[in-house]
Design a protein around this motif. Structure first.
Motif, PDB file in Angstrom:
ATOM      1  N   LYS B  73      -8.510  79.882 110.504  1.00  0.00           N
ATOM      2  CA  LYS B  73      -7.477  79.879 109.464  1.00  0.00           C
ATOM      3  C   LYS B  73      -6.228  80.618 109.918  1.00  0.00           C
ATOM      4  O   LYS B  73      -5.112  80.105 109.805  1.00  0.00           O
ATOM      5  CB  LYS B  73      -8.009  80.548 108.183  1.00  0.00           C
ATOM      6  CG  LYS B  73      -9.328  80.013 107.709  1.00  0.00           C
ATOM      7  CD  LYS B  73      -9.811  80.753 106.484  1.00  0.00           C
ATOM      8  CE  LYS B  73     -10.039  82.234 106.693  1.00  0.00           C
ATOM      9  NZ  LYS B  73     -11.206  82.572 107.509  1.00  0.00           N
ATOM     10  N   SER B  74      -6.414  81.818 110.447  1.00  0.00           N
ATOM     11  CA  SER B  74      -5.250  82.589 110.877  1.00  0.00           C
ATOM     12  C   SER B  74      -4.521  81.875 111.993  1.00  0.00           C
ATOM     13  O   SER B  74      -3.293  81.875 112.050  1.00  0.00           O
ATOM     14  CB  SER B  74      -5.668  83.966 111.379  1.00  0.00           C
ATOM     15  OG  SER B  74      -6.251  84.693 110.350  1.00  0.00           O
ATOM     16  N   THR B  75      -5.287  81.292 112.910  1.00  0.00           N
ATOM     17  CA  THR B  75      -4.661  80.568 114.005  1.00  0.00           C
ATOM     18  C   THR B  75      -3.796  79.444 113.452  1.00  0.00           C
ATOM     19  O   THR B  75      -2.663  79.248 113.903  1.00  0.00           O
ATOM     20  CB  THR B  75      -5.741  80.027 114.958  1.00  0.00           C
ATOM     21  OG1 THR B  75      -6.600  81.107 115.315  1.00  0.00           O
ATOM     22  CG2 THR B  75      -5.131  79.427 116.194  1.00  0.00           C
ATOM     23  N   PHE B 117       1.140  89.082 105.652  1.00  0.00           N
ATOM     24  CA  PHE B 117       0.026  89.365 106.541  1.00  0.00           C
ATOM     25  C   PHE B 117      -1.157  89.973 105.817  1.00  0.00           C
ATOM     26  O   PHE B 117      -1.054  90.435 104.680  1.00  0.00           O
ATOM     27  CB  PHE B 117       0.489  90.291 107.666  1.00  0.00           C
ATOM     28  CG  PHE B 117       1.494  89.637 108.558  1.00  0.00           C
ATOM     29  CD1 PHE B 117       1.093  88.916 109.659  1.00  0.00           C
ATOM     30  CD2 PHE B 117       2.840  89.707 108.271  1.00  0.00           C
ATOM     31  CE1 PHE B 117       2.009  88.284 110.465  1.00  0.00           C
ATOM     32  CE2 PHE B 117       3.769  89.083 109.074  1.00  0.00           C
ATOM     33  CZ  PHE B 117       3.350  88.368 110.173  1.00  0.00           C
ATOM     34  N   GLN B 118      -2.273  89.974 106.552  1.00  0.00           N
ATOM     35  CA  GLN B 118      -3.529  90.411 105.967  1.00  0.00           C
ATOM     36  C   GLN B 118      -3.593  91.925 105.795  1.00  0.00           C
ATOM     37  O   GLN B 118      -3.985  92.418 104.757  1.00  0.00           O
ATOM     38  CB  GLN B 118      -4.678  89.923 106.862  1.00  0.00           C
ATOM     39  CG  GLN B 118      -6.038  90.424 106.442  1.00  0.00           C
ATOM     40  CD  GLN B 118      -7.149  89.737 107.216  1.00  0.00           C
ATOM     41  OE1 GLN B 118      -6.912  88.945 108.108  1.00  0.00           O
ATOM     42  NE2 GLN B 118      -8.372  90.055 106.871  1.00  0.00           N
ATOM     43  N   ASP B 119      -3.199  92.645 106.845  1.00  0.00           N
ATOM     44  CA  ASP B 119      -3.444  94.079 106.857  1.00  0.00           C
ATOM     45  C   ASP B 119      -2.172  94.849 106.494  1.00  0.00           C
ATOM     46  O   ASP B 119      -1.270  94.976 107.302  1.00  0.00           O
ATOM     47  CB  ASP B 119      -3.930  94.482 108.261  1.00  0.00           C
ATOM     48  CG  ASP B 119      -4.200  95.964 108.352  1.00  0.00           C
ATOM     49  OD1 ASP B 119      -4.067  96.657 107.332  1.00  0.00           O
ATOM     50  OD2 ASP B 119      -4.538  96.430 109.458  1.00  0.00           O
ATOM     51  N   ALA B 197       0.621  82.784 103.599  1.00  0.00           N
ATOM     52  CA  ALA B 197       0.008  84.060 103.228  1.00  0.00           C
ATOM     53  C   ALA B 197      -1.386  84.099 103.826  1.00  0.00           C
ATOM     54  O   ALA B 197      -2.280  83.390 103.387  1.00  0.00           O
ATOM     55  CB  ALA B 197      -0.038  84.193 101.712  1.00  0.00           C
ATOM     56  N   ASP B 198      -1.556  84.927 104.869  1.00  0.00           N
ATOM     57  CA  ASP B 198      -2.837  84.984 105.580  1.00  0.00           C
ATOM     58  C   ASP B 198      -3.724  86.051 104.948  1.00  0.00           C
ATOM     59  O   ASP B 198      -3.576  87.230 105.211  1.00  0.00           O
ATOM     60  CB  ASP B 198      -2.583  85.288 107.059  1.00  0.00           C
ATOM     61  CG  ASP B 198      -3.864  85.225 107.874  1.00  0.00           C
ATOM     62  OD1 ASP B 198      -4.918  84.914 107.293  1.00  0.00           O
ATOM     63  OD2 ASP B 198      -3.799  85.484 109.089  1.00  0.00           O
ATOM     64  N   GLU B 199      -4.644  85.628 104.139  1.00  0.00           N
ATOM     65  CA  GLU B 199      -5.549  86.539 103.428  1.00  0.00           C
ATOM     66  C   GLU B 199      -4.798  87.758 102.902  1.00  0.00           C
ATOM     67  O   GLU B 199      -5.129  88.889 103.241  1.00  0.00           O
ATOM     68  CB  GLU B 199      -6.694  86.976 104.355  1.00  0.00           C
ATOM     69  CG  GLU B 199      -7.446  85.795 104.937  1.00  0.00           C
ATOM     70  CD  GLU B 199      -8.818  86.178 105.471  1.00  0.00           C
ATOM     71  OE1 GLU B 199      -9.391  87.148 104.964  1.00  0.00           O
ATOM     72  OE2 GLU B 199      -9.305  85.496 106.368  1.00  0.00           O
ATOM     73  N   PRO B 200      -3.815  87.537 102.031  1.00  0.00           N
ATOM     74  CA  PRO B 200      -2.951  88.655 101.641  1.00  0.00           C
ATOM     75  C   PRO B 200      -3.640  89.717 100.812  1.00  0.00           C
ATOM     76  O   PRO B 200      -3.112  90.809 100.664  1.00  0.00           O
ATOM     77  CB  PRO B 200      -1.840  87.979 100.833  1.00  0.00           C
ATOM     78  CG  PRO B 200      -2.433  86.720 100.350  1.00  0.00           C
ATOM     79  CD  PRO B 200      -3.418  86.287 101.384  1.00  0.00           C
TER      80      PRO B 200
HETATM   81 MG   LIG Z   1      -7.714  85.625 109.917  1.00  0.00          MG
END
Ligand SMILES: [Mg+2]
Ligand SMILES: Nc1ncnc2c1ncn2[C@@H]1O[C@H](COP(=O)(O)OP(=O)(O)OP(=O)(O)O)[C@@H](O)[C@H]1O
Ligand code: SF4
Lengths: 344, 374
Positions: B73-75, B117-119, B197-200
């Motif tokens: 997914k992130s890719t 981003f996620q983090d 939105a990557d796993e926000p």
């Molecule tokens: Mg990811």
């Protein structure tokens, strides 16, 4: 040696907390943010060892900087050959007649056996020469370290590989031997061996030689830091907004390598001071009549001085020990202030 | 279910009611080379992180992309925002192929595609004030909003629900949820048309997740921004996305509108994912008992994915055909337009309880036995 004990004993600290977040959040009224740099400064100020060693280090730099002024007020300079000017102070062997190497109200640190230079001004100017050279080496090393380290870490790939191999190669050199062997070679690049070598050439050669083998450890550390930073998402955020690599290095990476940079620089500078002193002691660095800290040691170890004037050794010796110890303690404190987790 | 029920469906046709496509991705592939060997290092394989996916996001739409950890997914998100170069396939934005555009060529549309981003702890530069972080994108793109950048930063902080007076503060002075809001403000600074939105919210506390999702929803509706919303479970996406795609091991295995995916899923993997979503019964409404499916084993390695259907190693319906023939992503009969499934032997379009639970994990199965005995 490090802060925690001092902090506990000092009684000044109310909140000595590595976790900047909670302590900062407690004061919601304060709207001006406290930068990571300011938090470090606040932590550093609570560290008594650090503050004292910083004062000592600043004192030495002030002496070096103000040496001409001090010697003017004192009324002497390190080049006057008092053996000729005031022969009555010396015996036939050139040793000061008065005890303890001729210490008196006039010559505070005494006179040097042989030529009879004034030890006080000689030490001041010696510190000045040594610190100037070491500072110059530190600056060139830091610049090289940033350039190559950040390039290797951020660009990665072939650049990283090439720089990595150069570092490995240079680290394999025996540094001391290389310094001694290459000093005359570097000097001869500037002047022909038959002419007399001007002092600035020797200074330049000392800087070049130490720089050549001095930058690798810093570059390695900065490479690691940039490599880790490159994976951070804020770099990607900058790229998504269209920032160029140059802007990313300047605005996103460099501010974040300041910490390891300062810590390393405070460890590097004293090591360059001792290395320079070592070279001058061995006679390949700064030579008479230019005053130099290290060269004073070599003077102290000559037979004439050794046998007749043991006090001479104390002045360069003790001052250098104080300087190096203070600087290394300062380095520890800077590191603790930057990264409070290592202290506990 | 026999194969004559399969209809080859042209991609997305008929489902276009929502509007014109903003982003179209076709055959997108990303393989990471695996180096190895001694003494000469060479490429000995590839991580097939993303392997030929098609999707499209329409103007103002929220598209959910769901799958287990490591499925790519992130890719996918990073390929779309052009943080990575695709191995193959095309990405077109408003009909313009951007899959290989250079930084300069991308400049005009850079501001239109942004990312969250996620983090939240790694997505903000610790050395910059919030004001600097949010105004950075404007500075890079030379945008001078009326009233100045500082005014705009205050506005943005207000939009994301932070105190506008905090623009001089540093990220470490904020909590995770607040940091994520700062990240949202940064993404909004350029008035984008599409946000990836990557796993926000997956790094946030459960109590804060809802707040941030609500904020994103508000932003999406009020500003009309299209979202590609990446998540690892179906629960969050449900409230957020009009259309959902389910990914498994680098491939999209099912895609459709929200209702189709949540109430009429066909792919066994979607069924499994849905049964893992915690049950939420709406007040006054008695939710029917749902099926229970517990998968066994791990996701196979993307370096050497299973032949045929990639899900077959964990599928309870797998047959010989699944190992030899890769199921195409097509519209099955009985499915709504735009609801595509890649499975040879699809499940019934319902999530209601089966006669027998499917519990493939032997340890879990043993546990269930015990509890049912008591
Ligand atoms: Mg990811
Ligand atoms: N830079 C890279 N080099 C090599 N392999 C990578 C790289 N980035 C990702 N991968 C691999 O690609 C696969 C997909 O990774 P990706 O980060 O897209 O997964 P994900 O679905 O986002 O998972 P998560 O939910 O854990 O974030 C993983 O197997 C991962 O190991
Ligand atoms: S194609 Fe076969 S293995 Fe794959 S999901 Fe469908 S039934 Fe299972």
């Amino acid at each position: 040696m490090t802060s925690p004990i001092d902090i506990e004993g000092g009684g000044t600290s109310v909140v000595v907390d590595g976790e900047a977040g909670p302590s900062a959040k407690a004061e919601t009224v304060q709207l001006e943010g406290r930068s990571p740099g300011r938090l470090m400064w606040m932590r550093f100020k609570r560290d008594r060892t650090g503050v004292i060693s910083a004062c000592v280090v600043i004192f030495f730099f002030a002496i070096g900087l103000l040496a001409p002024l001090i010697s003017k007020l004192y009324g002497k300079d390190p080049y006057t050959v008092y053996a000729d000017e005031r022969p009555e102070l010396f015996d036939s062997a050139g040793v000061p007649v008065q005890p303890n190497g001729g210490i008196s109200g006039e010559f505070w640190f005494g006179l040097e056996p042989g030529n009879g230079y004034d030890v006080f001004t000689k030490l001041l100017f010696g510190i000045r020469t040594s610190l100037m050279i070491s500072l110059a080496v530190t600056v060139t090393v830091v610049l090289t370290g940033i350039l190559l380290g950040v390039a290797a870490g951020y660009l990665g790939g072939r650049t990283d590989f090439a720089i990595g191999r150069v570092i490995d190669f240079l680290l394999a050199f025996p540094a001391q031997l290389f310094f001694i062997a290459s000093m005359p070679v570097v000097v001869s690049l500037f002047v022909s061996p038959r002419d007399e070598t001007p002092t600035y050439v020797r200074v330049l050669a000392l800087i070049i030689v130490q720089w050549f083998l001095g930058w690798m450890s810093l570059a390695r550390i900065l490479r690691g830091t940039s490599l880790a930073l490159r994976e951070r998402e804020f770099i990607e955020a900058a790229r998504v907004s269209g920032a160029s690599s140059w802007r990313i290095i300047r605005k996103e990476i460099l501010p974040n390598v300041v910490t390891p940079l300062l810590v390393q620089a405070t460890y590097l500078l004293p090591s360059f001071v001792t290395a320079e002193a070592g070279l001058s002691f061995l006679g390949v660095g700064i030579v008479e009549p230019t005053p130099d800290w290290g060269q004073m040691f070599s003077k102290a170890s000559t037979e004439l001085v050794m046998q007749n004037d043991i006090t001479y050794m104390f002045f360069p010796g003790i001052s250098m020990i104080i300087f190096i110890v203070a600087f290394n303690l300062l380095g520890d404190s800077v590191r603790d202030a930057f990264d409070p987790k290592t202290a506990r | 279910m026999t194969k004559d029920l399969l209809l080859p469906a042209p991609r997305d046709e008929g489902a276009d009611a929502g509007g014109e496509p903003l982003l179209e991705v076709s055959g997108l592939t990303k393989h990471f080379p695996v180096k190895g060997g001694f003494p000469i290092r060479r490429t000995i394989g590839a991580v097939q992180a993303v392997d030929g996916i098609d999707l499209s996001v329409r103007v103002g739409e929220s598209f959910g992309l769901v799958g287990e950890s490591g499925c790519g997914k992130s890719t996918t998100g990073r390929l779309i925002t052009r943080l990575m170069e695709p191995t193959a396939g095309t990405i077109s934005y408003r009909g313009k192929d951007i899959s290989r555009a250079s930084r300069r060529e991308l400049a005009p549309i850079r501001s239109e595609i942004q990312m969250i981003f996620q983090d939240p702890y790694s997505s903000l530069n610790p050395r910059q004030t919030v004001g600097k972080i949010i105004s950075g994108p404007m500075e890079i793109n030379g945008i001078e909003p009326p009233g100045g950048r500082e005014k705009r930063v205050r506005e943005l902080l207000e939009i994301v629900g932070l105190n506008p007076e905090h623009f001089n503060r540093f990220p470490h002075e904020f909590s995770g949820g607040q940091r994520q809001r700062i990240g949202v403000a940064r993404a909004l600074a350029l008035e984008p048309k599409l946000i990836v939105a990557d796993e926000p919210v997956s790094a946030l506390d459960v109590s804060i997740q809802a707040q941030v999702v609500n904020l994103l929803q508000k932003v999406q509706r009020e500003l009309g921004i299209a979202f590609l919303f990446i998540a690892h479970d179906l629960a969050i996406v449900r409230h957020f996305s009009q259309r959902v795609a389910v990914m498994y091991l680098g491939k999209i295995i099912e895609v459709g509108d929200r209702d189709s995916i949540y109430t009429r899923p066909r792919h066994p993997y979607t069924h499994a994912l849905l049964s893992a979503v915690p049950e939420v019964s709406v007040a006054g409404e008695q939710a029917p008992a749902r099926e229970r499916i517990r998968l066994a084993g791990d996701v196979p390695s993307p370096i050497d994915p299973p032949s045929g259907c990639r899900f077959r190693t964990r599928c309870w319906k797998a047959q010989d055909k699944c190992a030899t023939e890769e199921p195409p992503l097509v519209q099955l009969s009985g499915n709504r337009a735009g609801h595509l499934t890649a499975c040879h032997f699809p499940e019934e379009p319902t999530t209601e309880a089966r006669e027998e639970d499917i519990i493939l994990d032997p340890a879990l199965a043993a546990l269930e036995e015990d509890t049912s005995k008591d």
